[in-house]
Motif scaffolding. Sequence first.
Motif, short mmCIF file in Angstrom:
data_model
loop_
_atom_site.label_atom_id
_atom_site.label_comp_id
_atom_site.label_asym_id
_atom_site.label_seq_id
_atom_site.Cartn_x
_atom_site.Cartn_y
_atom_site.Cartn_z
N ASP A 230 1.00 -1.29 -0.59
CA ASP A 230 0.12 -0.64 -0.26
C ASP A 230 1.03 1.40 0.59
OD1 ASP A 230 -2.76 1.05 0.31
OD2 ASP A 230 -2.19 1.97 2.75
N THR A 231 0.40 2.07 0.08
CA THR A 231 0.75 3.42 -0.34
C THR A 231 -0.21 4.84 -0.26
OG1 THR A 231 2.74 5.33 -1.70
CG2 THR A 231 1.04 3.56 -3.11
N SER A 232 0.09 5.41 0.52
CA SER A 232 -0.88 6.88 0.46
C SER A 232 -0.18 8.52 1.45
CB SER A 232 -1.75 5.99 1.86
OG SER A 232 -1.15 6.07 2.72
N SER A 234 -0.06 10.80 3.95
CA SER A 234 -0.16 10.87 5.33
C SER A 234 0.32 12.30 6.03
CB SER A 234 -0.99 9.59 6.71
OG SER A 234 -0.86 10.29 7.49
N ARG A 238 5.23 10.66 2.31
CA ARG A 238 4.32 9.32 1.25
C ARG A 238 4.98 7.85 2.89
NH1 ARG A 238 1.42 7.99 -2.24
NH2 ARG A 238 2.35 9.87 -2.79
N GLU A 239 3.71 7.06 2.43
CA GLU A 239 3.34 5.98 3.21
C GLU A 239 3.82 4.53 2.93
OE1 GLU A 239 1.09 5.82 7.39
OE2 GLU A 239 2.60 7.79 8.69
N THR A 251 5.74 -0.77 7.65
CA THR A 251 5.21 0.89 6.83
C THR A 251 6.51 1.31 6.96
OG1 THR A 251 3.16 -0.15 7.52
CG2 THR A 251 3.68 2.60 6.50
N SER A 259 4.45 9.62 -5.62
CA SER A 259 4.11 7.96 -5.53
C SER A 259 5.22 7.00 -5.81
CB SER A 259 2.58 7.10 -6.27
OG SER A 259 2.73 7.93 -7.25
N GLN A 330 0.28 10.88 -10.18
CA GLN A 330 0.40 11.43 -8.76
C GLN A 330 -0.84 11.96 -8.58
OE1 GLN A 330 2.53 10.91 -5.88
NE2 GLN A 330 2.37 12.60 -4.74
N TYR A 333 -3.89 11.69 -6.96
CA TYR A 333 -3.95 11.82 -5.43
C TYR A 333 -4.75 13.05 -4.76
CZ TYR A 333 -0.87 7.34 -4.99
OH TYR A 333 -0.64 6.15 -5.06
#
Length: 426
Positions: A230-232, A234, A238-239, A251, A259, A330, A333
């Motif tokens: 997963d990538t998001s 927060s 970038r997590e 993580t 991204s 990107q 998002y």
Amino acid sequence: MNYEQTISYLYSRLPAFHRVGAAAMKAGLTNITALCEALGNPHTQFKSIHVAGTNGKGSTSHLLSAVLQSAGYTVGLHTSPHLKSFTERFKINGQPCPTQTIVDFVANHQGLIERIQPSFFEISVALAFDYFAHQRVDIAIIEVGLGGRLDSTNIITPLLSVITNISFDHTDLLGDTLEKIAGEKAGIIKPHVPVVISETQPETEPVFRAKAQECHASIVFADQRFQIMDTSLSAGYREITIKSITSVIKTYKLDLLGSYQAKNVLGVLQAVEELRMQGWEISEAQLEAGLSQATQLSQLKGRWQVLQQIPMVVADVAHNEGGLKETLNQLHYYDYTGLRFVLGFVKDKDVAGVLGLFPKEATYYFCAADLPRSLPAIELQTVAATLGLLGETYPSVTEAFNAALSETLPTDIIYIGGSTFVVAEV
């Protein structure tokens, strides 16, 4: 000569690829070998990691530098091109070298420069090696300039080689297929030196495996050891959640927001594993600290760099098909009312090919960076119009950016890019 005069001397005496393109190329290692021999072979006096690839090699180099800094090492970092100052090409623990270092190097070796007549990049590489040797760095991250096999940096014998993404770029110099381009990048693989490949691609995997086998070098494809779960975005990070081959799930937080950094971080994680096996002490806490503070520790700029929030202004140096696909993705998002692109390119790019990636429902501000290699804004506008991308031309990057700002709603996004040099001017 003072610093400004020294830089003017280098530009006037030495052909610079970032300014004039292929005409500046001096393929082969003859000049850099002669320069380094005259300097006492400084490249043999420090340990190094060699990083090549089409996209991601700059980010990967900076991430590795930040991780090693976090582990307490003194880290040299040589990258190119620079955004604002020539000194950015030569960093130690994220700090550009003093201008006086460059003045003194050129003054002390002016006769050597005029005898060998190297390219601008060749003298840059020699200066980097000399600087890192004199400063006694623990390790240096050396980013390839162009290609690999014939790149001036390729006289080093590193502890580790890293090759990132392979995409179409500089096809006139490196070849017109991914296999040919990979063959040039694979030139950095050295006998018995392990190599990490960040991304498995069906066209390039056999090329890298064959070269590694020829060199009796161990080879690991990072995305076959780690899987992105997963990538998001927060809270300004970038997590990226990653599962290892041993099923450990972690993580990581990166202060690089793109991204596409998820691909780069896999190569970094595997590179750290290789370094640990060689005896380098890098704890998990130090790894996490380096990744989460990379822009601060290594002073990396221009990779999905948010310059302001309202309206959102973002700059990214992606400039070829592979890089722009990742960068433009990107935008998905974010919520926005309208998109505005401040765009400029250099002449030797497949401009029509990459413009096809851009959205037609955006407003465009066409410009050219202040260097001879730039594509004139009117030519860019003409090509763009054939693809349904409409906008005005501006006599400078600054005027294009100011025009975009003046017309932008608080809920719009302004994207600045197409060329490293457009980003540099903003």
